[in-house]
Motif scaffolding. Sequence first.
Motif, short mmCIF file in Angstrom:
data_model
loop_
_atom_site.label_atom_id
_atom_site.label_comp_id
_atom_site.label_asym_id
_atom_site.label_seq_id
_atom_site.Cartn_x
_atom_site.Cartn_y
_atom_site.Cartn_z
N ASP A 156 0.85 -1.19 0.00
CA ASP A 156 0.00 0.00 0.00
C ASP A 156 0.89 1.25 0.00
O ASP A 156 2.12 1.15 -0.10
N GLU A 190 -0.35 -6.52 2.01
CA GLU A 190 -1.61 -7.05 2.53
C GLU A 190 -1.33 -8.47 3.03
O GLU A 190 -0.70 -9.27 2.33
N LYS A 196 0.23 -11.01 0.32
CA LYS A 196 -0.34 -11.21 -1.02
C LYS A 196 0.59 -10.69 -2.10
O LYS A 196 1.14 -9.60 -1.99
#
Length: 485
Positions: A287, A293, A302
């Motif tokens: 992010d 994540e 992920k």
Amino acid sequence: MTNYDVDVAILGAGTAGMAAYREAVKQTDRVALIDGGPLGTTCARVGCMPSKLLIAAADAAQHARDSGQFGITANGVTVDGVAVMERVRRERDRFVGFVNDAIEGFEQRHLIRKSAQFVDDHTLALDDGSRLTARTVIVATGSRPVIPPPFQVAGERLIINDDVFDWQDLPDSVAVFGAGVIGLELGQALSRLGVRVHLFGRGNSVGPLSDPDLVAYARNHFGREFSAHFDADTQISRDGDQVVVSWSNRNDPNDAGEERFDYLLAATGRRPNLDRIGLENTSLILDERGVPEIDPMSMRAKSSAGQVSPIFVAGDASVEIPLLHEAADEGRIAGENAARYPEVYRRARRTRLGVVFSDPQIAVIGQGHKALADVGVEFGVGEVSFEDQGRARVIGKNVGLLRVYGDRDTGLLLGAEIIGPAAEHLAHLLAWSIESKLTVAEALQRPFYHPVIEEGLRTALRNLAAVLRFAPNPPLRCIDCGPGS
Ligand SMILES: Cc1cc2nc3c(=O)[nH]c(=O)nc-3n(C[C@H](O)[C@H](O)[C@H](O)COP(=O)(O)OP(=O)(O)OC[C@H]3O[C@@H](n4cnc5c(N)ncnc54)[C@H](O)[C@@H]3O)c2cc1C
Ligand SMILES: NC(=O)c1ccc[n+]([C@@H]2O[C@H](COP(=O)([O-])OP(=O)(O)OC[C@H]3O[C@@H](n4cnc5c(N)ncnc54)[C@H](O)[C@@H]3O)[C@@H](O)[C@H]2O)c1
């Protein structure tokens, strides 16, 4: 220069990394536990343990001061700062010693005392220029304090929690910034040890509390004990050896002033150590803060483009719940999964539980008020005040408020927030009840002794049962339940 090739590389030998290591070696001998910093864990070196040692000294001083209510006079409580800090350091070193003994018990060829950065998903560059390739990598690099830029003007008078626990003596004065968990614990402890403390918070929040009535209660209580400004606009400057803080509160013109302090203690939150390990060189989706994540049930991060990521994140590095028992759980899950990869299993997580070792203690269990309101659950609230609670009055600890939340449809216990005596113990009872999926009525079937603090919890549960319409309103001060229950 040695190059390494392993099945599982673990970055960070803190609580999460050590737990991951213990799980991974059950499945493979090809493991590397990599750490470039001081061993011994944040918890034992500069976190949970030394902070609780300092608080224990502060509590001892406060017990002596409070003894007048029992007709006991402790003549002139004096605090020997050198002796206080000597015990904190000595006991802290003992705890660190236990951790280091555990690490010495690990297979020493698995331990690499270097810092590392990702080159790609499967390759780490070590700080001596060597390379390590791994089938999977667990990131367990912990966290560090956030230092807002205006604090830098304090120069070497700007300190963090780590510095406090190496003091040889107590200073005269400290400006503590942040009314979160660390600020409350250390601010109150230092104040009780005779240090002139001002606590500067933001947005009126107090520790992890989110129930507005408990937040207000906590603010009033702590504000009466020591100088606490829970919504301060501050200006910081340096004058000689001192840090000058001037403050104002836009909602309270009386809360303004200027004072000088020996130190500025930054307790304004922590950030995960994810920004200096080359995560941008991996396939992980990051992010805007550079945080991947993570599936909190498998601890796997992920990857982009639907790839199955070989990278796991555990402990404070995973952002989610920066607490010791969660770091250990996450380490175990990550270690097990990284060794078994590409087969990865999800593990149920425990009921949330957080305790602040202030006096009175604070605890948030299960889903707190804000969490329930955010997800839009229909919940009822039961409460008890400890001001009139039997056992709390007997021991002179009759301060606090407990609120317990229950599901309006099912009567299940959902969560609670507490500021009050023995909150660390009440919190466990509540967490175990929530974990066992007890309804309010079932929790009330459990035995309660008399006279104990737990009777206060029973009062709150009875109140909740009435609110949820599972039982009549409990009689006020229920005499048949024993006096003062
Ligand atoms: C003052 C304070 C009080 C606290 N009190 C409590 C409490 O009472 N109860 C509670 O539950 N929690 C408490 N905590 C939180 C708790 O200490 C942490 O949640 C826990 O220690 C996190 O463990 P960890 O394994 O994630 O990180 P750590 O123990 O910090 O381990 C991270 C390791 O990674 C290493 N590392 C970092 N970067 C690299 C790199 N690039 N390469 C190799 N190695 C690297 C570091 O050297 C370190 O050894 C407290 C924290 C603080 C600061
Ligand atoms: N008893 C425990 O379990 C325990 C004890 C200590 C630490 N910890 C862990 O360590 C983590 C970090 O603790 P923490 O207290 O640093 O963080 P925190 O998130 O609990 O609190 C930080 C506080 O600083 C305030 N703040 C931010 N910027 C500010 C500024 N410029 N001026 C004044 N206030 C400001 C925030 O509003 C917040 O209230 C905790 O979340 C907790 O997980 C746990």
